[in-house]
Design a protein around this motif. Structure first.
Motif, PDB file in Angstrom:
ATOM      1  N   MET A  49      -3.962 -11.350  -8.887  1.00  0.00           N
ATOM      2  CA  MET A  49      -3.214 -10.099  -8.811  1.00  0.00           C
ATOM      3  C   MET A  49      -4.214  -8.965  -8.982  1.00  0.00           C
ATOM      4  O   MET A  49      -4.993  -8.966  -9.931  1.00  0.00           O
ATOM      5  CB  MET A  49      -2.163 -10.027  -9.921  1.00  0.00           C
ATOM      6  N   HIS A  50      -4.182  -8.021  -8.041  1.00  0.00           N
ATOM      7  CA  HIS A  50      -5.073  -6.862  -8.094  1.00  0.00           C
ATOM      8  C   HIS A  50      -4.232  -5.611  -7.919  1.00  0.00           C
ATOM      9  O   HIS A  50      -3.377  -5.551  -7.035  1.00  0.00           O
ATOM     10  CB  HIS A  50      -6.134  -6.936  -6.991  1.00  0.00           C
ATOM     11  N   ILE A  51      -4.483  -4.616  -8.774  1.00  0.00           N
ATOM     12  CA  ILE A  51      -3.734  -3.363  -8.729  1.00  0.00           C
ATOM     13  C   ILE A  51      -4.728  -2.211  -8.816  1.00  0.00           C
ATOM     14  O   ILE A  51      -5.588  -2.196  -9.702  1.00  0.00           O
ATOM     15  CB  ILE A  51      -2.732  -3.269  -9.906  1.00  0.00           C
ATOM     16  N   TYR A  52      -4.584  -1.255  -7.900  1.00  0.00           N
ATOM     17  CA  TYR A  52      -5.427  -0.058  -7.893  1.00  0.00           C
ATOM     18  C   TYR A  52      -4.529   1.152  -7.657  1.00  0.00           C
ATOM     19  O   TYR A  52      -3.694   1.140  -6.746  1.00  0.00           O
ATOM     20  CB  TYR A  52      -6.488  -0.140  -6.786  1.00  0.00           C
ATOM     21  N   MET A 109       0.855  -1.173   0.000  1.00  0.00           N
ATOM     22  CA  MET A 109       0.000   0.000   0.000  1.00  0.00           C
ATOM     23  C   MET A 109       0.894   1.226   0.000  1.00  0.00           C
ATOM     24  O   MET A 109       1.736   1.385   0.887  1.00  0.00           O
ATOM     25  CB  MET A 109      -0.917   0.008   1.222  1.00  0.00           C
ATOM     26  N   GLY A 110       0.737   2.069  -0.994  1.00  0.00           N
ATOM     27  CA  GLY A 110       1.471   3.324  -1.057  1.00  0.00           C
ATOM     28  C   GLY A 110       0.631   4.405  -0.393  1.00  0.00           C
ATOM     29  O   GLY A 110      -0.557   4.534  -0.676  1.00  0.00           O
ATOM     30  N   GLN A 111       1.251   5.157   0.489  1.00  0.00           N
ATOM     31  CA  GLN A 111       0.569   6.201   1.245  1.00  0.00           C
ATOM     32  C   GLN A 111       1.257   7.532   0.967  1.00  0.00           C
ATOM     33  O   GLN A 111       2.485   7.589   0.874  1.00  0.00           O
ATOM     34  CB  GLN A 111       0.641   5.855   2.734  1.00  0.00           C
ATOM     35  N   VAL A 124       5.842  -5.862  -9.447  1.00  0.00           N
ATOM     36  CA  VAL A 124       4.742  -5.054  -9.991  1.00  0.00           C
ATOM     37  C   VAL A 124       4.887  -3.601  -9.543  1.00  0.00           C
ATOM     38  O   VAL A 124       4.799  -2.676 -10.353  1.00  0.00           O
ATOM     39  CB  VAL A 124       3.359  -5.611  -9.567  1.00  0.00           C
ATOM     40  N   VAL A 125       5.131  -3.390  -8.246  1.00  0.00           N
ATOM     41  CA  VAL A 125       5.270  -2.028  -7.723  1.00  0.00           C
ATOM     42  C   VAL A 125       6.445  -1.320  -8.397  1.00  0.00           C
ATOM     43  O   VAL A 125       6.301  -0.189  -8.877  1.00  0.00           O
ATOM     44  CB  VAL A 125       5.424  -2.028  -6.184  1.00  0.00           C
ATOM     45  N   VAL A 139      -1.503  -2.822  -4.220  1.00  0.00           N
ATOM     46  CA  VAL A 139      -1.133  -3.985  -5.035  1.00  0.00           C
ATOM     47  C   VAL A 139      -1.267  -5.208  -4.149  1.00  0.00           C
ATOM     48  O   VAL A 139      -0.749  -5.232  -3.030  1.00  0.00           O
ATOM     49  CB  VAL A 139       0.307  -3.868  -5.591  1.00  0.00           C
ATOM     50  N   PHE A 140      -1.958  -6.229  -4.651  1.00  0.00           N
ATOM     51  CA  PHE A 140      -2.337  -7.403  -3.860  1.00  0.00           C
ATOM     52  C   PHE A 140      -2.106  -8.637  -4.736  1.00  0.00           C
ATOM     53  O   PHE A 140      -2.768  -8.811  -5.758  1.00  0.00           O
ATOM     54  CB  PHE A 140      -3.804  -7.240  -3.478  1.00  0.00           C
TER      55      PHE A 140
END
Length: 147
Positions: free
Chosen positions: A85-88, A40-42, A120-121, A103-104
């Protein structure tokens, strides 16, 4: 084998904690999964030249970003034995302390999930045409450089 459709990764505004929790909870029925990796990017309240970041406004060349993300997704699925794989990624304004990237990745074992998530990140930060404009507390701004 059918062509996978391009998935929309973009969310308007911050990614809500409830959305993240629901995404995780939906995987409890997928019992072939033994490991998840989550990034998780914050938005940070960085101090730059004596001014503090209050928010970041994200913009993207959406069509190109989605095509590139689809290519990255396909390459990651070929490289690692993933189940999911999930990306938002946020578009628009995200305040400090809020989540802008989620990213999950999931697999039978932890190591592929962790390696895939990390890759991915790293790749989306470098390869996707997404830009962040840092908005300072005094309402001035500067364009952010990805690192």
């Amino acid at each position: 084998m059918s062509e996978k459709k391009i998935k929309n990764i973009f969310v308007n505004g911050p990614i809500a904690p409830d959305f993240i929790a629901d995404s995780i909870a939906r995987h409890s029925s997928k019992t072939a999964i033994g490991g998840h990796s989550i990034f998780m990017g914050q938005v940070r309240k960085d101090e730059i030249n004596g001014k503090f970041v209050a928010a970041i406004t994200y913009t993207a060349y959406e069509e190109l970003a989605l095509e590139k993300m689809h290519q990255i997704r396909e390459e990651i699925f070929e490289k690692y034995p993933l189940n999911c794989m999930h990306i938002y990624h946020s578009l628009g304004t995200v305040k400090t302390g809020e989540i802008c990237l989620f990213v999950f990745t999931s697999s039978a074992h932890r190591k592929p999930a962790i390696a895939a998530c990390s890759e991915v990140v790293d790749r989306l930060k470098v390869e996707l045409p997404i830009w962040g404009k840092e908005i300072f507390e005094d309402e001035t701004h500067q364009w952010k450089e990805n690192s």
